[in-house]
Scaffold this active site. Structure first.
Site, PDB file in Angstrom:
ATOM      1  N   GLY A  73       1.080  -1.006  -0.060  1.00 24.60           N
ATOM      2  CA  GLY A  73      -0.116  -0.032  -0.032  1.00 24.60           C
ATOM      3  C   GLY A  73       0.903   1.105  -0.077  1.00 24.60           C
ATOM      4  O   GLY A  73       1.837   1.463  -0.488  1.00 24.60           O
TER       5      GLY A  73
ATOM      6  N   ARG B 198      -5.627   3.817   9.819  1.00 21.95           N
ATOM      7  CA  ARG B 198      -6.843   4.478  10.275  1.00 21.95           C
ATOM      8  C   ARG B 198      -7.449   5.305   9.445  1.00 21.95           C
ATOM      9  O   ARG B 198      -6.929   6.003   8.345  1.00 21.95           O
ATOM     10  CB  ARG B 198      -5.991   5.397  11.277  1.00 21.95           C
ATOM     11  CG  ARG B 198      -5.761   4.692  12.470  1.00 21.95           C
ATOM     12  CD  ARG B 198      -5.458   5.562  13.683  1.00 21.95           C
ATOM     13  NE  ARG B 198      -4.050   6.165  13.833  1.00 21.95           N
ATOM     14  CZ  ARG B 198      -3.942   7.058  14.657  1.00 21.95           C
ATOM     15  NH1 ARG B 198      -4.890   7.798  15.542  1.00 21.95           N
ATOM     16  NH2 ARG B 198      -2.694   7.633  14.615  1.00 21.95           N
TER      17      ARG B 198
ATOM     18  N   SER C  72       2.446  -2.427  10.972  1.00 25.66           N
ATOM     19  CA  SER C  72       1.207  -2.351  10.973  1.00 25.66           C
ATOM     20  C   SER C  72       0.574  -1.914  12.505  1.00 25.66           C
ATOM     21  O   SER C  72       1.394  -2.514  13.342  1.00 25.66           O
ATOM     22  CB  SER C  72       0.781  -3.672  10.801  1.00 25.66           C
ATOM     23  OG  SER C  72       1.426  -4.177   9.588  1.00 25.66           O
TER      24      SER C  72
ATOM     25  N   HIS D 238       3.467   2.648  21.248  1.00 28.06           N
ATOM     26  CA  HIS D 238       3.037   3.670  19.954  1.00 28.06           C
ATOM     27  C   HIS D 238       1.342   4.054  20.035  1.00 28.06           C
ATOM     28  O   HIS D 238       0.722   3.629  19.198  1.00 28.06           O
ATOM     29  CB  HIS D 238       3.170   2.864  18.636  1.00 28.06           C
ATOM     30  CG  HIS D 238       3.208   3.757  17.630  1.00 28.06           C
ATOM     31  ND1 HIS D 238       3.849   4.882  17.551  1.00 28.06           N
ATOM     32  CD2 HIS D 238       2.571   3.483  16.386  1.00 28.06           C
ATOM     33  CE1 HIS D 238       3.574   5.366  16.254  1.00 28.06           C
ATOM     34  NE2 HIS D 238       2.853   4.723  15.472  1.00 28.06           N
TER      35      HIS D 238
HETATM   36  N1  APR Z   1      -1.585  -9.852   3.341  1.00 27.56           N
HETATM   37  C1  APR Z   1      -0.913  -8.880   2.735  1.00 27.56           C
HETATM   38  N2  APR Z   1      -1.209  -7.585   2.560  1.00 27.56           N
HETATM   39  C2  APR Z   1      -2.247  -7.308   2.690  1.00 27.56           C
HETATM   40  C3  APR Z   1      -3.366  -8.107   3.645  1.00 27.56           C
HETATM   41  C4  APR Z   1      -2.689  -9.333   3.966  1.00 27.56           C
HETATM   42  N3  APR Z   1      -3.446 -10.488   4.448  1.00 27.56           N
HETATM   43  N4  APR Z   1      -4.628  -7.655   3.958  1.00 27.56           N
HETATM   44  C5  APR Z   1      -4.272  -6.152   3.504  1.00 27.56           C
HETATM   45  N5  APR Z   1      -3.231  -6.292   2.874  1.00 27.56           N
HETATM   46  C6  APR Z   1      -2.455  -4.844   2.206  1.00 27.56           C
HETATM   47  C7  APR Z   1      -3.481  -4.202   1.454  1.00 27.56           C
HETATM   48  O1  APR Z   1      -3.867  -4.884   0.025  1.00 27.56           O
HETATM   49  C8  APR Z   1      -2.800  -2.676   1.322  1.00 27.56           C
HETATM   50  O2  APR Z   1      -2.206  -2.688  -0.063  1.00 27.56           O
HETATM   51  O3  APR Z   1      -1.985  -3.888   3.072  1.00 27.56           O
HETATM   52  C9  APR Z   1      -1.690  -2.766   2.406  1.00 27.56           C
HETATM   53  C10 APR Z   1      -1.950  -1.686   3.335  1.00 27.56           C
HETATM   54  O4  APR Z   1      -1.570  -0.472   2.634  1.00 27.56           O
HETATM   55  P1  APR Z   1      -2.589   0.785   3.058  1.00 27.56           P
HETATM   56  O5  APR Z   1      -3.980   0.544   3.215  1.00 27.56           O
HETATM   57  O6  APR Z   1      -2.136   1.882   1.743  1.00 27.56           O
HETATM   58  O7  APR Z   1      -2.023   1.159   4.203  1.00 27.56           O
HETATM   59  P2  APR Z   1      -0.486   1.826   4.850  1.00 27.56           P
HETATM   60  O8  APR Z   1      -0.678   3.362   4.851  1.00 27.56           O
HETATM   61  O9  APR Z   1       0.344   1.390   4.037  1.00 27.56           O
HETATM   62  O10 APR Z   1      -0.292   1.539   6.396  1.00 27.56           O
HETATM   63  C11 APR Z   1      -0.376   0.230   6.432  1.00 27.56           C
HETATM   64  O11 APR Z   1       1.122   0.691   8.841  1.00 27.56           O
HETATM   65  O12 APR Z   1       0.973   2.549   9.890  1.00 27.56           O
HETATM   66  C12 APR Z   1       0.559   1.450   9.588  1.00 27.56           C
HETATM   67  O13 APR Z   1      -1.707   2.157  10.492  1.00 27.56           O
HETATM   68  C13 APR Z   1      -0.918   1.796   9.460  1.00 27.56           C
HETATM   69  O14 APR Z   1      -1.936  -0.620   9.841  1.00 27.56           O
HETATM   70  C14 APR Z   1      -1.447   0.321   8.786  1.00 27.56           C
HETATM   71  C15 APR Z   1      -0.364  -0.178   8.128  1.00 27.56           C
END
Ligand code: APR
Length: 321
Positions: free
Chosen positions: A12, A83, A120, A176
């Site tokens: 992501g 979030r 995460s 955190h």
């Molecule tokens: N396996 C792998 N990837 C997954 C899974 C899974 N089971 N479920 C969801 N994802 C992927 C989503 O498809 C998405 O591309 O995780 C990615 C998360 O990316 P974003 O939604 O853009 O979130 P991001 O801003 O990168 O933050 C990720 O880090 O700081 C923390 O709170 C934030 O928990 C969040 C994480």
């Protein structure tokens, strides 16, 4: 000697920046995994096509198959939902715990000797769950929070004092979440106490205290401040940069002393929990937790933060994880 292999789990917002930074700094070959079809392939193709311009040779590839992370040396996990405005990091608990469970099982299978940095949220719970499922030793499982929280604190101090942030040293410990503990007493500008400079600036001790209180509060709420502005996600540039600093210290055995979410075995009087503390990061991951004397106020704040972490972990266990 083969290049190091870096697996990014989650493609992501943060995953994308991680891929670009890891490639452009030549940290190793990068493989990005995501469950969304074509997303990691598209993002990494985009990053790879900048290789000529940025001048890197590392391979950057995307996959929906965990087999491709086989033998990774370093794994950085961002899989999970970010979030939305009004949500606390803890609100993400159930959803992200389910995701982390499957990620942990696969990392255990395909990258059993890796060092793992987790981003995460809710961070302290996700790191705890990952360690529980994989059974990896504590030195190989750590979380990114303190580097970013400390960078935010340093930035706000630099803005207030009108000096370069490069000369600010300020550290944030604890969980955190909203209970994190910025250590004011040791915040300094190349060794010069920040509090003394604030007192000189305002020529008033009470005012200096009030200004610092605001800097501390802004640090604690900094993640939420970004979420509120972005409306559709949470911070991603700064978390990625922070995890890359940790990755570099591990991959290049730099032995930097960075605040990280580390498993404690009695250090700071805390046993069996992941909490943000200063640690030496080298080729063995978390090589040593650096303890130091806390005053009574800092102790109370840290205890309060540890209580919040304990509650979060207990909630997660009650949910069956
Ligand atoms: N396996 C792998 N990837 C997954 C899974 C899974 N089971 N479920 C969801 N994802 C992927 C989503 O498809 C998405 O591309 O995780 C990615 C998360 O990316 P974003 O939604 O853009 O979130 P991001 O801003 O990168 O933050 C990720 O880090 O700081 C923390 O709170 C934030 O928990 C969040 C994480």
């Amino acid at each position: 000697m083969p290049r190091k292999k870096i697996a990014l789990i989650g493609g992501g917002q943060i995953g994308g920046v991680l891929a670009q930074l890891a490639a452009s700094r030549q940290l190793g070959d990068v493989v990005m995994f995501d469950i969304v079809e074509d997303l990691p392939q598209g993002k990494t193709l985009d990053v790879a096509e900048a290789a000529r311009v940025d001048g890197f040779d590392a391979n950057v590839t995307g996959t929906n198959d965990y087999k491709d992370i086989n033998g990774a040396d370093l794994v950085i996990i961002t899989a999970g939902l970010p979030r939305k405005p009004g949500m606390s990091r803890d609100d993400l608990l159930t959803t992200n715990a389910k995701i982390m469970k499957s990620v942990a099982e696969n990392v255990k299978q395909y990258a059993p000797n890796s060092i793992v940095i987790i981003i995460s949220n809710p961070l302290d719970a996700m790191v705890t769950l990952f360690k529980k499922i994989t059974g990896f030793p504590a030195n190989r499982v750590l979380g990114q929070a303190g580097v970013l929280d400390s960078s935010r604190f340093s930035t706000f101090i630099a803005w207030e004092l009108g000096v370069s942030v490069k000369d600010i040293n300020a550290m944030v410990l604890g969980g955190h979440g909203d209970t994190m503990v910025p250590i004011v007493r040791y915040a300094n500008i190349n060794g010069i106490p920040v509090m003394e400079q604030l007192e000189r600036k305002y020529n008033d001790k009470a005012k200096a205290k009030e200004v610092m209180k605001n800097l501390v509060e802004r640090t604690k709420m900094a993640g939420g401040e970004v979420v509120k502005l972005l409306k559709t996600g949470s911070a991603f540039y700064s978390p990625a940069s922070s995890a890359i600093a940790m990755a570099e210290s591990i991959l290049f055995d730099e032995k930097r002393v960075l605040p990280v979410c580390a498993y404690l075995n009695g250090e700071f009087g805390i046993n069996g929990y992941y909490v943000g503390v200063p640690a030496v990061l080298g080729s063995n991951g978390v090589e040593k937790v650096i303890e130091f004397e806390l005053d009574s106020e800092e102790r109370t704040l840290l205890d309060n933060s540890v209580s919040a972490v304990k509650t979060l972990v207990a909630d997660m266990e009650r949910l069956g994880f």
